[in-house]
Scaffold this active site. Structure first.
Site, PDB file in Angstrom:
ATOM      1  N   SER A 122      39.053  11.373 -24.501  1.00 27.90           N
ATOM      2  CA  SER A 122      39.671  10.465 -25.479  1.00 27.90           C
ATOM      3  C   SER A 122      39.812  11.160 -26.829  1.00 27.90           C
ATOM      4  O   SER A 122      39.127  12.150 -27.102  1.00 27.90           O
ATOM      5  CB  SER A 122      38.806   9.229 -25.663  1.00 27.90           C
ATOM      6  OG  SER A 122      38.627   8.549 -24.447  1.00 27.90           O
TER       7      SER A 122
HETATM    8  N1  SAH Z   1      34.129   9.744 -21.317  1.00 31.15           N
HETATM    9  C1  SAH Z   1      34.967  10.859 -20.933  1.00 31.15           C
HETATM   10  C2  SAH Z   1      36.385  10.386 -20.634  1.00 31.15           C
HETATM   11  C3  SAH Z   1      36.605  10.446 -19.210  1.00 31.15           C
HETATM   12  S1  SAH Z   1      38.136   9.816 -18.552  1.00 31.15           S
HETATM   13  C4  SAH Z   1      34.964  11.967 -21.973  1.00 31.15           C
HETATM   14  O1  SAH Z   1      34.377  11.788 -23.056  1.00 31.15           O
HETATM   15  O2  SAH Z   1      35.522  13.033 -21.693  1.00 31.15           O
HETATM   16  C5  SAH Z   1      37.467   8.658 -17.383  1.00 31.15           C
HETATM   17  C6  SAH Z   1      36.521   9.223 -16.354  1.00 31.15           C
HETATM   18  O3  SAH Z   1      36.023   8.135 -15.569  1.00 31.15           O
HETATM   19  C7  SAH Z   1      37.145  10.210 -15.358  1.00 31.15           C
HETATM   20  O4  SAH Z   1      36.411  11.392 -15.366  1.00 31.15           O
HETATM   21  C8  SAH Z   1      37.033   9.485 -14.020  1.00 31.15           C
HETATM   22  O5  SAH Z   1      36.836  10.352 -12.920  1.00 31.15           O
HETATM   23  C9  SAH Z   1      35.810   8.603 -14.274  1.00 31.15           C
HETATM   24  N2  SAH Z   1      35.685   7.440 -13.386  1.00 31.15           N
HETATM   25  C10 SAH Z   1      36.688   6.645 -12.908  1.00 31.15           C
HETATM   26  N3  SAH Z   1      36.185   5.679 -12.140  1.00 31.15           N
HETATM   27  C11 SAH Z   1      34.820   5.836 -12.115  1.00 31.15           C
HETATM   28  C12 SAH Z   1      33.741   5.142 -11.488  1.00 31.15           C
HETATM   29  N4  SAH Z   1      33.949   4.069 -10.720  1.00 31.15           N
HETATM   30  N5  SAH Z   1      32.483   5.597 -11.699  1.00 31.15           N
HETATM   31  C13 SAH Z   1      32.241   6.681 -12.479  1.00 31.15           C
HETATM   32  N6  SAH Z   1      33.225   7.379 -13.088  1.00 31.15           N
HETATM   33  C14 SAH Z   1      34.493   6.962 -12.924  1.00 31.15           C
END
Ligand code: SAH
Length: 212
Positions: free
Chosen positions: A42
């Site tokens: 983000s």
């Molecule tokens: N917080 C992260 C942003 C990640 S984008 C940062 O600071 O970089 C969202 C992430 O959520 C992705 O990596 C995706 O694989 C993960 N995600 C999606 N569904 C999920 C679930 N059910 N459980 C855990 N992670 C999940």
């Protein structure tokens, strides 16, 4: 106005270690950047805003769903652990109070390796698995839960894992637009919750059992 400690946390985390190598020059530009497999880190202002809305403070136990790059988990760490007199982060608690879950094995490895390189892994428990089902330790309760992917509803297992007065922040909507929602648990039962709509946002879709 965002309180100063959030700005200090932002200044403390080296974001260049969390973006892909080819985007290093963009690490301090306030915009989201692609990771791998469709995930995005983000914009730094959004990562800070999530911490702010989750009312993070020293000593709070926090669960993040969606580790991705690990950047958000690092920011959370800066806000909930205290510092020694020489300014280094310390853990005076009996256990690690920051937990993060990632569903995708490659993103899990990426996040873990970024957090290891930057030494935040000493303060964070990281697990591979479906975060919509909650943190696997059934007794674990959190003061704040931050979901960094968009879903259509708040996963009930996450509400169960909130402490009373705890808050959960999550983008709710469709794949293309969402509203950032804050749930506050005001009593012991699952439906003892207060809901607030914070602002319009756009996140990548949440996968898993209660995903989009
Ligand atoms: N917080 C992260 C942003 C990640 S984008 C940062 O600071 O970089 C969202 C992430 O959520 C992705 O990596 C995706 O694989 C993960 N995600 C999606 N569904 C999920 C679930 N059910 N459980 C855990 N992670 C999940």
């Amino acid at each position: 106005m965002v309180p100063e400690r959030y700005i200090l946390a932002f200044e403390a985390v080296p974001r260049e270690y969390f973006v892909l190598k080819k985007y290093r020059n963009w690490a301090y530009v306030d915009q989201p950047l692609p990771l791998i497999k469709g995930a995005t880190i983000s914009a730094p202002s959004m990562s800070l805003l999530l911490c702010y809305h989750a009312e993070l403070d020293v000593g709070k136990r926090v669960l993040e769903i969606g580790t991705g790059s690990g950047y958000q988990a690092a920011l959370i760490t800066e806000l909930v652990y205290p510092r020694s007199s020489d300014g280094t982060l310390i853990n005076p608690f009996r256990e690690k109070i920051v937990c993060t879950m990632e569903i995708d094995p490659e993103l899990y490895e990426l996040g873990k390796s970024n957090l290891k390189k930057t030494c935040y892994l000493d303060f964070i428990e990281i697990k591979l698995g479906d975060g919509t089902l909650g943190w696997p330790d059934k007794n674990a309760k959190f003061d704040a839960i931050i979901v960094t992917a968009a879903g259509k509803e708040i996963p009930p297992p996450l509400i169960k894992q909130l402490n009373i007065n705890g808050v959960l922040i999550m983008p709710i909507g469709t794949e293309y637009w969402q509203v950032l929602v804050r749930i506050r648990k005001v009593g012991p039962r699952e439906n003892d919750i207060k809901k607030e709509h914070l602002e319009d946002v756009r996140f990548v879709p949440l996968r898993g059992y209660y995903g989009l």
